[in-house]
Design a protein around this motif. Sequence first.
Motif, PDB file in Angstrom:
ATOM      1  N   GLY A  82      -6.188  -3.478  12.775  1.00  0.00           N
ATOM      2  CA  GLY A  82      -6.035  -3.644  11.601  1.00  0.00           C
ATOM      3  C   GLY A  82      -4.550  -2.687  11.115  1.00  0.00           C
ATOM      4  O   GLY A  82      -3.860  -3.345  10.540  1.00  0.00           O
ATOM      5  N   PHE A  83      -4.532  -1.768  11.752  1.00  0.00           N
ATOM      6  CA  PHE A  83      -3.431  -0.984  11.260  1.00  0.00           C
ATOM      7  C   PHE A  83      -2.122  -1.208  11.960  1.00  0.00           C
ATOM      8  O   PHE A  83      -1.064  -1.083  11.462  1.00  0.00           O
ATOM      9  CB  PHE A  83      -3.584   0.688  11.545  1.00  0.00           C
ATOM     10  N   ARG A  84      -2.215  -1.787  13.139  1.00  0.00           N
ATOM     11  CA  ARG A  84      -0.783  -2.555  13.699  1.00  0.00           C
ATOM     12  C   ARG A  84      -0.321  -3.501  12.592  1.00  0.00           C
ATOM     13  O   ARG A  84       0.986  -3.862  12.652  1.00  0.00           O
ATOM     14  CB  ARG A  84      -1.379  -3.134  15.010  1.00  0.00           C
ATOM     15  N   LEU A  85      -1.223  -4.222  11.724  1.00  0.00           N
ATOM     16  CA  LEU A  85      -0.421  -5.080  10.950  1.00  0.00           C
ATOM     17  C   LEU A  85       0.678  -4.464   9.832  1.00  0.00           C
ATOM     18  O   LEU A  85       1.249  -5.162   9.121  1.00  0.00           O
ATOM     19  CB  LEU A  85      -1.640  -5.685   9.849  1.00  0.00           C
ATOM     20  N   LEU A  86       0.247  -3.007   9.882  1.00  0.00           N
ATOM     21  CA  LEU A  86       1.306  -2.450   8.915  1.00  0.00           C
ATOM     22  C   LEU A  86       2.428  -1.549   9.439  1.00  0.00           C
ATOM     23  O   LEU A  86       3.333  -1.164   8.650  1.00  0.00           O
ATOM     24  CB  LEU A  86       0.590  -1.335   8.296  1.00  0.00           C
ATOM     25  N   GLU A  87       2.427  -2.007  10.695  1.00  0.00           N
ATOM     26  CA  GLU A  87       3.844  -1.264  11.349  1.00  0.00           C
ATOM     27  C   GLU A  87       5.064  -1.410  10.798  1.00  0.00           C
ATOM     28  O   GLU A  87       5.423  -2.647  10.709  1.00  0.00           O
ATOM     29  CB  GLU A  87       3.700  -1.512  12.783  1.00  0.00           C
ATOM     30  N   GLY A  88       5.805  -0.512  10.296  1.00  0.00           N
ATOM     31  CA  GLY A  88       6.947  -0.607   9.768  1.00  0.00           C
ATOM     32  C   GLY A  88       7.042  -1.186   8.301  1.00  0.00           C
ATOM     33  O   GLY A  88       8.189  -1.220   7.941  1.00  0.00           O
ATOM     34  N   ARG A  89       5.871  -1.348   7.679  1.00  0.00           N
ATOM     35  CA  ARG A  89       5.811  -1.777   6.134  1.00  0.00           C
ATOM     36  C   ARG A  89       5.989  -0.563   5.383  1.00  0.00           C
ATOM     37  O   ARG A  89       5.982   0.552   5.853  1.00  0.00           O
ATOM     38  CB  ARG A  89       4.566  -2.419   6.185  1.00  0.00           C
ATOM     39  N   ALA A  90       6.549  -1.057   4.221  1.00  0.00           N
ATOM     40  CA  ALA A  90       6.793  -0.080   3.085  1.00  0.00           C
ATOM     41  C   ALA A  90       5.927  -0.172   2.059  1.00  0.00           C
ATOM     42  O   ALA A  90       5.849  -1.348   1.395  1.00  0.00           O
ATOM     43  CB  ALA A  90       8.245   0.062   2.571  1.00  0.00           C
ATOM     44  N   PHE A  91       5.352   0.875   1.517  1.00  0.00           N
ATOM     45  CA  PHE A  91       4.412   0.855   0.299  1.00  0.00           C
ATOM     46  C   PHE A  91       4.799   2.005  -0.619  1.00  0.00           C
ATOM     47  O   PHE A  91       4.792   3.149   0.059  1.00  0.00           O
ATOM     48  CB  PHE A  91       2.852   0.712   0.476  1.00  0.00           C
ATOM     49  N   VAL A 125       2.099   4.261  11.273  1.00  0.00           N
ATOM     50  CA  VAL A 125       2.721   3.145  11.273  1.00  0.00           C
ATOM     51  C   VAL A 125       3.600   2.760   9.627  1.00  0.00           C
ATOM     52  O   VAL A 125       4.238   1.834   9.781  1.00  0.00           O
ATOM     53  CB  VAL A 125       1.501   1.867  11.219  1.00  0.00           C
ATOM     54  N   LEU A 126       3.405   3.386   8.940  1.00  0.00           N
ATOM     55  CA  LEU A 126       3.875   3.040   7.699  1.00  0.00           C
ATOM     56  C   LEU A 126       5.270   3.703   7.598  1.00  0.00           C
ATOM     57  O   LEU A 126       5.490   4.847   8.040  1.00  0.00           O
ATOM     58  CB  LEU A 126       3.177   3.600   6.434  1.00  0.00           C
ATOM     59  N   ALA A 127       6.307   2.989   6.852  1.00  0.00           N
ATOM     60  CA  ALA A 127       7.528   3.498   6.657  1.00  0.00           C
ATOM     61  C   ALA A 127       7.388   4.916   5.756  1.00  0.00           C
ATOM     62  O   ALA A 127       6.732   4.759   4.867  1.00  0.00           O
ATOM     63  CB  ALA A 127       8.585   2.484   5.835  1.00  0.00           C
ATOM     64  N   PRO A 128       8.342   5.771   5.753  1.00  0.00           N
ATOM     65  CA  PRO A 128       7.997   7.031   5.011  1.00  0.00           C
ATOM     66  C   PRO A 128       8.409   6.577   3.537  1.00  0.00           C
ATOM     67  O   PRO A 128       8.823   5.633   3.444  1.00  0.00           O
ATOM     68  CB  PRO A 128       9.256   7.931   5.337  1.00  0.00           C
ATOM     69  N   GLY A 129       7.778   7.582   2.701  1.00  0.00           N
ATOM     70  CA  GLY A 129       8.081   7.393   1.394  1.00  0.00           C
ATOM     71  C   GLY A 129       6.697   6.930   0.500  1.00  0.00           C
ATOM     72  O   GLY A 129       6.694   6.789  -0.872  1.00  0.00           O
ATOM     73  N   TRP A 130       5.592   6.606   1.150  1.00  0.00           N
ATOM     74  CA  TRP A 130       4.357   6.302   0.440  1.00  0.00           C
ATOM     75  C   TRP A 130       3.556   7.783   0.016  1.00  0.00           C
ATOM     76  O   TRP A 130       3.627   8.850   0.521  1.00  0.00           O
ATOM     77  CB  TRP A 130       3.551   5.602   1.300  1.00  0.00           C
ATOM     78  N   ARG A 131       2.779   7.142  -1.251  1.00  0.00           N
ATOM     79  CA  ARG A 131       1.824   8.578  -1.780  1.00  0.00           C
ATOM     80  C   ARG A 131       0.696   8.232  -1.467  1.00  0.00           C
ATOM     81  O   ARG A 131       0.137   6.903  -1.574  1.00  0.00           O
ATOM     82  CB  ARG A 131       2.195   8.759  -3.087  1.00  0.00           C
ATOM     83  N   LEU A 132      -0.357   9.246  -1.499  1.00  0.00           N
ATOM     84  CA  LEU A 132      -1.879   8.738  -1.204  1.00  0.00           C
ATOM     85  C   LEU A 132      -2.531   9.016  -2.486  1.00  0.00           C
ATOM     86  O   LEU A 132      -2.258   9.732  -3.157  1.00  0.00           O
ATOM     87  CB  LEU A 132      -2.282   9.680  -0.193  1.00  0.00           C
ATOM     88  N   LEU A 133      -3.338   7.781  -2.709  1.00  0.00           N
ATOM     89  CA  LEU A 133      -4.157   8.054  -3.791  1.00  0.00           C
ATOM     90  C   LEU A 133      -5.810   7.857  -3.165  1.00  0.00           C
ATOM     91  O   LEU A 133      -6.303   6.877  -3.196  1.00  0.00           O
ATOM     92  CB  LEU A 133      -4.213   6.861  -4.720  1.00  0.00           C
ATOM     93  N   PRO A 134      -6.166   9.269  -2.969  1.00  0.00           N
ATOM     94  CA  PRO A 134      -7.567   9.020  -2.468  1.00  0.00           C
ATOM     95  C   PRO A 134      -8.673   9.059  -3.376  1.00  0.00           C
ATOM     96  O   PRO A 134      -8.742   9.657  -4.672  1.00  0.00           O
ATOM     97  CB  PRO A 134      -7.651  10.513  -1.675  1.00  0.00           C
ATOM     98  N   VAL A 135      -9.606   7.972  -3.028  1.00  0.00           N
ATOM     99  CA  VAL A 135     -10.797   7.885  -4.161  1.00  0.00           C
ATOM    100  C   VAL A 135     -12.327   8.071  -3.266  1.00  0.00           C
ATOM    101  O   VAL A 135     -12.389   7.220  -2.300  1.00  0.00           O
ATOM    102  CB  VAL A 135     -10.734   6.451  -4.658  1.00  0.00           C
ATOM    103  N   LEU A 136     -13.057   8.884  -3.550  1.00  0.00           N
ATOM    104  CA  LEU A 136     -14.385   8.954  -2.947  1.00  0.00           C
ATOM    105  C   LEU A 136     -15.325   8.264  -4.056  1.00  0.00           C
ATOM    106  O   LEU A 136     -15.167   8.432  -5.115  1.00  0.00           O
ATOM    107  CB  LEU A 136     -14.621  10.357  -2.808  1.00  0.00           C
ATOM    108  N   ILE A 137     -16.162   7.426  -3.055  1.00  0.00           N
ATOM    109  CA  ILE A 137     -17.446   6.794  -4.109  1.00  0.00           C
ATOM    110  C   ILE A 137     -18.365   7.460  -3.583  1.00  0.00           C
ATOM    111  O   ILE A 137     -19.016   7.779  -2.623  1.00  0.00           O
ATOM    112  CB  ILE A 137     -17.555   5.298  -3.435  1.00  0.00           C
ATOM    113  N   GLY A 138     -19.265   7.646  -4.741  1.00  0.00           N
ATOM    114  CA  GLY A 138     -20.710   8.468  -4.868  1.00  0.00           C
ATOM    115  C   GLY A 138     -21.785   7.359  -4.247  1.00  0.00           C
ATOM    116  O   GLY A 138     -21.535   6.162  -4.245  1.00  0.00           O
TER     117      GLY A 138
END
Length: 492
Positions: free
Chosen positions: A64-73, A144-157
């Motif tokens: 799955g992650f290979r689909l993201l190679e070089g992508r920017a978010f 895999v991702l192009a630099p510049g992304w930020r993480l929004l982590p969400v945990l579900i109870g």
Amino acid sequence: MEPTVQVLGPAVAGTWYPADGDALDRQVAGYLRAAKLPEDDRAPIALIEPHAGFVYSGQVAAHGFRLLEGRAFERVIVLGPSHYASFRGAAVPRAERYRTPLGDVPLDVDGCAALAERPGFQRTNHPFGPEHSLEAELPFLQRVLAPGWRLLPVLIGGGLAPESAAEVAAALRPLLEAGSLAVVSSDFTHYGPRFNYVPFRDDVPDNIRRLDMGAIRHIEAGDVQGFEEYVARTDATICGRGAIDVLMRALPGGARGSLIAYDTSGNQTGDWDHSVSYASLSFHPADERPRVEIPPALAEEQGDDLGPDQRATLLRLARAAIGDRLRDENSAQRLLEEIAPTGRLAEAGASFVTLRIPEAPGGRLGLRGCIGSLAARAPLYRDVMDNAVKSAFQDPRFAPLSLHELDLLRIGISVLTPLRPVAGPEAIVIGRDGVQLDKDGRRSVFLPQVAVEQRWDVPTLLEQLAKKAGLPAAGWRGGKLATFRSESFGED
């Protein structure tokens, strides 16, 4: 109010994956190299990925992650279940960065603060400290991702009620509609006494796969109610079921999922007393690509080298070869003795065998395996039998075919003409030609029907060939192109 911390993690470096950054980078890169892109390799809007120790789930995740190679978010939302803390709804942290041995990932601090104001959310670091479900996805994203992304982590109870799932999804939906990527972290069936889940004791591998596929079919279709009812009915031990529920509710209308890879720890170790299932799924919005019109006359240009009886014979042999591997029979040999292939069937030939099964009862057929030969090195009937077995049991995108799937299976065969070098794209005709790209030791191929099914024009076909070969989109330029035609037929 709980203070903001600078860094979260790592909690499981050195146990679930290497603590040394270079060793981790090599491990993740190796999984990605071994992963094959699916035919539809557009950038997904969401993924579901496993989160076990990398030696068990890393290869499935890489597909799955290979689909993201070089992508920017700009933003990546990672949702996962809380394994160690009990709370209602969803939680976001008070932190600035998330650390792995590959470096620090900046958090979307403003996004966390905004979600904390929405119904169903709370802001606390407590459940994030020991948690592995989010952390396990980060090294792949960092790789895999192009630099510049930020993480929004969400945990579900645990025990997320439908009304809470709806609240959390409503808060996340605008972020997905604005182009954020979502990654849901979840393993699937946890089978065995250790997990207090032993719903069957016979045919354990087949029954585990059947249990997982039942849930996956609802997820692919975006069937939230069907998924919830299925989990309630089977008590399926899908640890990230709450996060999956939220994702399906948050996706844009018309988005659909697709299973990319699947495996189990039982299949890897041979220990079926306890087994955990791993699946990688991608999600794309409703298909709005322009349709490529195929002139009807092209079908007449293909030519039919095989008669109806010969086609039926090849399909029977392909099914018998697969069945023999599952039932330890010798039906293919008996069929060969009965038929005694002659003529075109006994001549050297090249073929591809494509396997499909219904994605749901009465539903459309989904890909279950496809492997073939481009050069004629064996009698056609033998090439078809060999490729049928390889498609059923050796396609790296899928787990080996199980006995319960045999009756559901629909077999397709493409018999290929010899490769013919062409000077350039102007010689390629969509709907008539399959195309092989060969450049710098890298090779990729698409059957004629792929471009039709994906609605590609010639430039898009060449770009997809380049990507499949691990080249940039324009990397087909300067490569060797060859075309072939195929006579395709199948069951039903």
